[in-house]
Write a protein that holds these residues in place. Structure first.
Motif, PDB file in Angstrom:
ATOM      1  N   LEU A  13       4.951  33.006  61.637  1.00 17.30           N
ATOM      2  CA  LEU A  13       5.540  33.328  62.926  1.00 17.30           C
ATOM      3  C   LEU A  13       5.808  32.021  63.654  1.00 17.30           C
ATOM      4  CD1 LEU A  13       3.320  36.341  64.050  1.00 17.30           C
ATOM      5  CD2 LEU A  13       5.557  36.393  62.948  1.00 17.30           C
ATOM      6  N   ARG A 190      -0.576  46.325  73.984  1.00 14.89           N
ATOM      7  CA  ARG A 190       0.056  46.895  72.787  1.00 14.89           C
ATOM      8  C   ARG A 190      -0.984  47.529  71.875  1.00 14.89           C
ATOM      9  NH1 ARG A 190       4.084  43.746  68.502  1.00 14.89           N
ATOM     10  NH2 ARG A 190       4.126  45.422  66.943  1.00 14.89           N
ATOM     11  N   ASP A 219      10.423  38.207  70.603  1.00 14.86           N
ATOM     12  CA  ASP A 219       9.217  38.065  69.799  1.00 14.86           C
ATOM     13  C   ASP A 219       9.495  38.398  68.337  1.00 14.86           C
ATOM     14  OD1 ASP A 219       6.470  38.936  68.638  1.00 14.86           O
ATOM     15  OD2 ASP A 219       5.968  38.042  70.571  1.00 14.86           O
ATOM     16  N   ALA A 220       8.844  37.658  67.437  1.00 16.63           N
ATOM     17  CA  ALA A 220       9.041  37.895  66.008  1.00 16.63           C
ATOM     18  C   ALA A 220       8.586  39.281  65.587  1.00 16.63           C
ATOM     19  CB  ALA A 220       8.299  36.837  65.193  1.00 16.63           C
ATOM     20  N   SER A 221       7.643  39.874  66.330  1.00 14.16           N
ATOM     21  CA  SER A 221       7.141  41.201  65.975  1.00 14.16           C
ATOM     22  C   SER A 221       7.788  42.313  66.794  1.00 14.16           C
ATOM     23  CB  SER A 221       5.618  41.256  66.147  1.00 14.16           C
ATOM     24  OG  SER A 221       5.263  41.040  67.501  1.00 14.16           O
ATOM     25  N   GLY A 224       8.379  45.620  64.965  1.00 15.91           N
ATOM     26  CA  GLY A 224       7.205  46.472  64.843  1.00 15.91           C
ATOM     27  C   GLY A 224       6.923  47.241  66.114  1.00 15.91           C
ATOM     28  N   ASP A 254      14.617  44.088  60.977  1.00 17.84           N
ATOM     29  CA  ASP A 254      13.671  43.741  59.921  1.00 17.84           C
ATOM     30  C   ASP A 254      14.002  44.339  58.562  1.00 17.84           C
ATOM     31  OD1 ASP A 254      12.294  42.443  61.927  1.00 17.84           O
ATOM     32  OD2 ASP A 254      10.856  44.062  62.237  1.00 17.84           O
TER      33      ASP A 254
END
Length: 352
Positions: A13, A190, A219-221, A224, A254
Motif C-alpha cells: 500500500l 470502519r 485510499d488504496a482500500s 473494499g 479492483d
C-alpha cells in the motif's frame, strides 16, 4: 532482497502525502524497532541504531543477537525491566514477534506491579487470545473496561470476542459505546461497521461506511469499503440501487474479486434479477468454490428461476459447507423453500 532472503510478488500500500509538517526525513516501522537497538541522543538531535542480527523478514527468534559482541550481550542481560511500563513494552515487542509465553510472563509481571493499568490488561488479553484462551482474555477485557470504560481498543476487542461467542447483545452494547468514541472516517469506525454486519445489524454499518468513504476517496482500500457498503445495503435490503453502484465501482477499481461478485449476486437476488444473480454467483464460485454463501445465493436464484434441481444441488453444497446457513439466511429473510425451520443460529458471519 536482503542477504539470502527474497520476497517476491508482494503487494504494497502506497501513500501519497506528508507526515506532520512535511519535514519528516524517515518513517520507521515497528518491525524495524524490534530488530534494532535504538539510542536517542537529544543533545545531538540524532538517532543511533545497531542491528540485532538474524533473519530480516521471518519471526525467527533464535538468531536474535547473533552478531552482538559478548560485552554488548552481557550489558543487555543486566537490563531486566524494573518498572511495570518496561515489562509491558517488552511484552508488546515479544507479542509482535510471536513469543507468546515470554510476552505473557512480561504482562503478568507488569500487572503485578501496577494492577490498575487498563492498557496492560488489554495487552494481556491480546496475548491470551493469541494463545487461544478466550475466557481468560474476556476477564482481562472486563477488567480493562472497569478501569477505563472509554478504552476504544478494549471495547472493539471485546465486541469481536462477544461476536465469536454468539453474544450479539453484548457485542451490540460494546459497539454502541465504541461508536461514540471512534472518530468519523477512522479505521476504527470502519471496523465497527464490519462488526455490525457480523451481528446482523447491517443498517447500522452503512452510515459509518458513508463517512469512511467520504474521507478516503483516494485510499488504496476504497474498493473494499465500497464492497462492504454494497454488502451491508444488500443484507439490510435497503437502497439497492445505491448498493449496485457501490459494487460496480468496487469491481471497476479492483477487478472481478470473488467477494465483490458475491456481494453483487446478493444485490441482484434482492432485486429479483435472478439471471444476473446467477451470473455473478457463478463467477464468484469460479474463483472461490468453497464459499457457502455463494452456493446458497446461487441455489435461491436457481430455484426462483424455475431450475429446481440445480438449485437444490447448490443449497445442498452450501449446507455441507456451513451447517447453520439456513438459520443465518432466515435472519436475513432469505429462507430456502426446503429449509428446515427449527435450526436457529445466533449470528450471521457475513462481514466483508
Amino acid at each position: 532482497s536482503v542477504g539470502t532472503e527474497t520476497i517476491q510478488h508482494s503487494e504494497m500500500l502506497v501513500m501519497d502525502g506528508n507526515f506532520g509538517d512535511g519535514s519528516t526525513d524517515m518513517v520507521l516501522g515497528v518491525d524495524f524497532m524490534l530488530a534494532h537497538h535504538m539510542y536517542v541522543a537529544n543533545s545531538q538531535r540524532k538517532l543511533y541504531f545497531t542491528y540485532n542480527g538474524g533473519r530480516v523478514f521471518s519471526l525467527d527468534t533464535a538468531s536474535i543477537g547473533a552478531h552482538e559482541s559478548a560485552a554488548v550481550a552481557a550489558n543487555h542481560a543486566d537490563g531486566e525491566p524494573k518498572a511495570a511500563t518496561d515489562y509491558a513494552l517488552r511484552g508488546q515487542a515479544r507479542l509482535a514477534r510471536g513469543e507468546l509465553a515470554n510476552a505473557l510472563s512480561d504482562l503478568d509481571a507488569a500487572i503485578r506491579l501496577d494492577p490498575g493499568n487498563a492498557n496492560d490488561h488489554l495487552i494481556r488479553a491480546r496475548i491470551l487470545l493469541a494463545r487461544k484462551q478466550p475466557e481468560a482474555a474476556r476477564d482481562d477485557l472486563d477488567k480493562a473496561l472497569s478501569l477505563d470504560p472509554k478504552n476504544l481498543d478494549a471495547l472493539l476487542l471485546r465486541a469481536s470476542l462477544r461476536d465469536q461467542e454468539k453474544n450479539d447483545a453484548g457485542a451490540a452494547a460494546d459497539l454502541a459505546a465504541a461508536q461514540k468514541l471512534a472518530p468519523a472516517g477512522s479505521m476504527q469506525s470502519r471496523y465497527i461497521a464490519s462488526l455490525y454486519v457480523a451481528i446482523d445489524e447491517p443498517a447500522n454499518a452503512v452510515p459509518l461506511l458513508d463517512a469512511w468513504i467520504r474521507a478516503h476517496g483516494d485510499d488504496a482500500s476504497l474498493g473494499g469499503a465500497l464492497n462492504g457498503r454494497c454488502w451491508a445495503r444488500a443484507l439490510a435490503n435497503q437502497a439497492l440501487d445505491d448498493a449496485l453502484r457501490d459494487c460496480r465501482k468496487a469491481i471497476k477499481r479492483d477487478g472481478d474479486r470473488a467477494a465483490y461478485l458475491d456481494s453483487l449476486g446478493m444485490v441482484y437476488l434482492r432485486m429479483g434479477n435472478y439471471a444476473e444473480a446467477i451470473k455473478a454467483y457463478q463467477q464468484a464460485l469460479a474463483q472461490s468454490p468453497h464459499t457457502a454463501w455463494s452456493h446458497y445465493g446461487l441455489g435461491l436464484a436457481e430455484m426462483r428461476s424455475g431450475r429446481t434441481d440445480a438449485g437444490k444441488v447448490e443449497l445442498a453444497t452450501a449446507r455441507s459447507l456451513d451447517k447453520e446457513i439456513d438459520a443465518h439466511a432466515a435472519k436475513l429473510g432469505l429462507v430456502a423453500p426446503d429449509a428446515s425451520p427449527g435450526n436457529k443460529a445466533p449470528g450471521v458471519q457475513a462481514s466483508r
